[in-house]
Motif scaffolding. Sequence first.
Motif, PDB file in Angstrom:
ATOM      1  N   GLY A  18      29.412  29.729  12.468  1.00  0.00           N
ATOM      2  CA  GLY A  18      29.508  30.055  13.889  1.00  0.00           C
ATOM      3  C   GLY A  18      30.610  29.272  14.586  1.00  0.00           C
ATOM      4  O   GLY A  18      30.746  29.348  15.807  1.00  0.00           O
ATOM      5  N   GLU A  59      30.979  26.248  15.365  1.00  0.00           N
ATOM      6  CA  GLU A  59      30.554  25.255  16.354  1.00  0.00           C
ATOM      7  C   GLU A  59      30.884  23.846  15.886  1.00  0.00           C
ATOM      8  O   GLU A  59      31.070  22.945  16.695  1.00  0.00           O
ATOM      9  CB  GLU A  59      29.043  25.373  16.619  1.00  0.00           C
ATOM     10  N   ALA A  77      32.455  33.306  22.921  1.00  0.00           N
ATOM     11  CA  ALA A  77      31.610  33.166  21.726  1.00  0.00           C
ATOM     12  C   ALA A  77      30.606  34.293  21.680  1.00  0.00           C
ATOM     13  O   ALA A  77      30.183  34.805  22.721  1.00  0.00           O
ATOM     14  CB  ALA A  77      30.878  31.820  21.741  1.00  0.00           C
ATOM     15  N   SER A 100      27.732  33.693  19.848  1.00  0.00           N
ATOM     16  CA  SER A 100      26.621  32.789  20.130  1.00  0.00           C
ATOM     17  C   SER A 100      27.158  31.365  20.099  1.00  0.00           C
ATOM     18  O   SER A 100      28.254  31.112  19.602  1.00  0.00           O
ATOM     19  CB  SER A 100      25.477  32.986  19.137  1.00  0.00           C
ATOM     20  N   ARG A 131      31.527  28.507  20.779  1.00  0.00           N
ATOM     21  CA  ARG A 131      32.872  28.601  20.209  1.00  0.00           C
ATOM     22  C   ARG A 131      33.023  29.760  19.233  1.00  0.00           C
ATOM     23  O   ARG A 131      32.047  30.228  18.640  1.00  0.00           O
ATOM     24  CB  ARG A 131      33.201  27.294  19.467  1.00  0.00           C
ATOM     25  N   ASP A 146      32.981  35.498  15.096  1.00  0.00           N
ATOM     26  CA  ASP A 146      31.894  34.527  15.237  1.00  0.00           C
ATOM     27  C   ASP A 146      30.726  34.940  14.329  1.00  0.00           C
ATOM     28  O   ASP A 146      30.636  36.089  13.891  1.00  0.00           O
ATOM     29  CB  ASP A 146      31.428  34.456  16.703  1.00  0.00           C
ATOM     30  N   ASP A 147      29.855  33.991  14.060  1.00  0.00           N
ATOM     31  CA  ASP A 147      28.597  34.234  13.344  1.00  0.00           C
ATOM     32  C   ASP A 147      28.778  35.055  12.071  1.00  0.00           C
ATOM     33  O   ASP A 147      28.162  36.114  11.871  1.00  0.00           O
ATOM     34  CB  ASP A 147      27.580  34.919  14.271  1.00  0.00           C
TER      35      ASP A 147
END
Length: 544
Positions: free
Chosen positions: A45, A47, A78, A80, A83, A186-187
């Motif tokens: 993710g 982060e 983002a 989630s 970032r 992301d993710d």
Amino acid sequence: MRSSVRSVPPAPRLLSTALLAVGLLGSALAAPLCRAPANLIPNAGFEGGAFSPGGRPTGWEFESWSTTALGTWDNTTAHSGRRSVRIDARSPDDALWRQPVAAPVNVPLFLGGWIKSDNVQRGADQPGSPGATVSVLGRWDQPAPTLGTTPWHAVGMSFLSDTSPLLVAPRLGFWGGLASGTAWYDDLVLVPRVADAPHPRWKILLLVYPQTDAVITRPDGSPRHVQGTSSSAELTKTAEQARLFVERDIPALTSGNMLPTLTIRHARQPMKTLSPVGEGWWPAQGDVLSELDPAFDSVIVVWDPRVKDVATGESLWIGGGAGLTQARGVSQTYTTMSVEYAGVNGHRNVYKHEWGHSILSYFEALQQTPQPTVNNHATASQYVNCKTGQYYVWQDETEAQPIPNSIYSNTAGFTHDYYSGTVARAEAPQTCLGIGPQAWAWGGPVTHSGSAPVFTAAERVGALIGQVSALQTAGILGPRPAQVLQAELQAARLVLRIPRASAQARWPLAVFSRHVQALVARGQLLPQAGTLLIEAATAASGCV
Ligand SMILES: [Ca+2]
């Protein structure tokens, strides 16, 4: 490397022109999985890491083939968390973030993630560019393209790899498929797919083109503008027969192992382009790209090859066969059919044969069926039933005149047996081949444990409710017994919602299994379908 999908260029390995000749119950689950397998990608993710403008999330590197694209660790956008990573390419590029990830080899894997895009464009002369994508460096597999400006949306693909680690790469552009614009990622997720019960249900799209309005090229190179339109009676019959094929024939042919769902759509435009095949034409995927929907496991295109030359008024049949199916590895399966064979001909044998091609090639690519893969262009002396050694009646049948143990019979016969994993070569009559419960348990190209996980007790009970209802729709289970079984499942579902009492859900599930056994004993349910329901209920119970 045993490649599962080669996407450039997908050399059309056309499997068929529907030539119409004018122990089994092993457990798919050792122990039930009650939660999703761990994501194999660290910091998926984006982060993790000490944030600074111009910095890099822990584990990730950026590279740009043209060296002109920018890779940014973005703390303003983002899916989630706070970032994501971003790629900006002002000119067409193959730019990517990458991280080596250890992964198991020779098992089906699912790589997915979330992408948001702003004005992503294919480079000039790069028609095969996926735009913004997720990929594994060194492989050709691609999920459906992301082009233009899009909100956050999920993308994903399956593949098998014989190497580890894998270079996982959220990416803008591809080899020979450059792209420009801005995209965020992301993710991400990389998980091994697993066999599960209840079996994931395939989503099938019937994509109907009522009109053909295309310019085809004659052998001498001259263009010819042709038009054709299916009648509303033909379209009605097509929809009716497709529904029977998906909701009744497939469940029966697979002995209850696969209970797919059908969506029917009419194309918004006429069939405007066609691709040459043999002496005729067919709608290759490139011809229907704007209507293809990556949310489906299988697409069946129905189109009209009966046309008139606009200039001369001459009537023509421009098709390449009753049906054509292309091997697509572990990707969404693709089948096309001429409208005259999709409904009004009084049988669904072309559906059975053509979709049969697509599942045989899909499971061969997934490496989850015994070898050799069954050839459904077979002859009468080639195959037998692996339990009885009995040969098949090699005759076509119609709705009006069914023939027991014939090629296309729903309850016994060649097609039934390769859809159910109970066919054998005559020279090895006891070696069961085809697609059995262990294979169906892996799910389809799109709907499977990686993309549509069903792991908790509550999710398993919810899926079982859907299975019982699909068995009823298929006519495999009567309405009264279905009602009794649904009541047991609803009781289990209610109890599971009470945190301190959830263990009590094992009781209604046990009663459910006993009812299923009784129905099988009374001949009110196929034994195979009963076994699957009990297996799924046992798995749900094991996850309470
Ligand atoms: Ca994030």
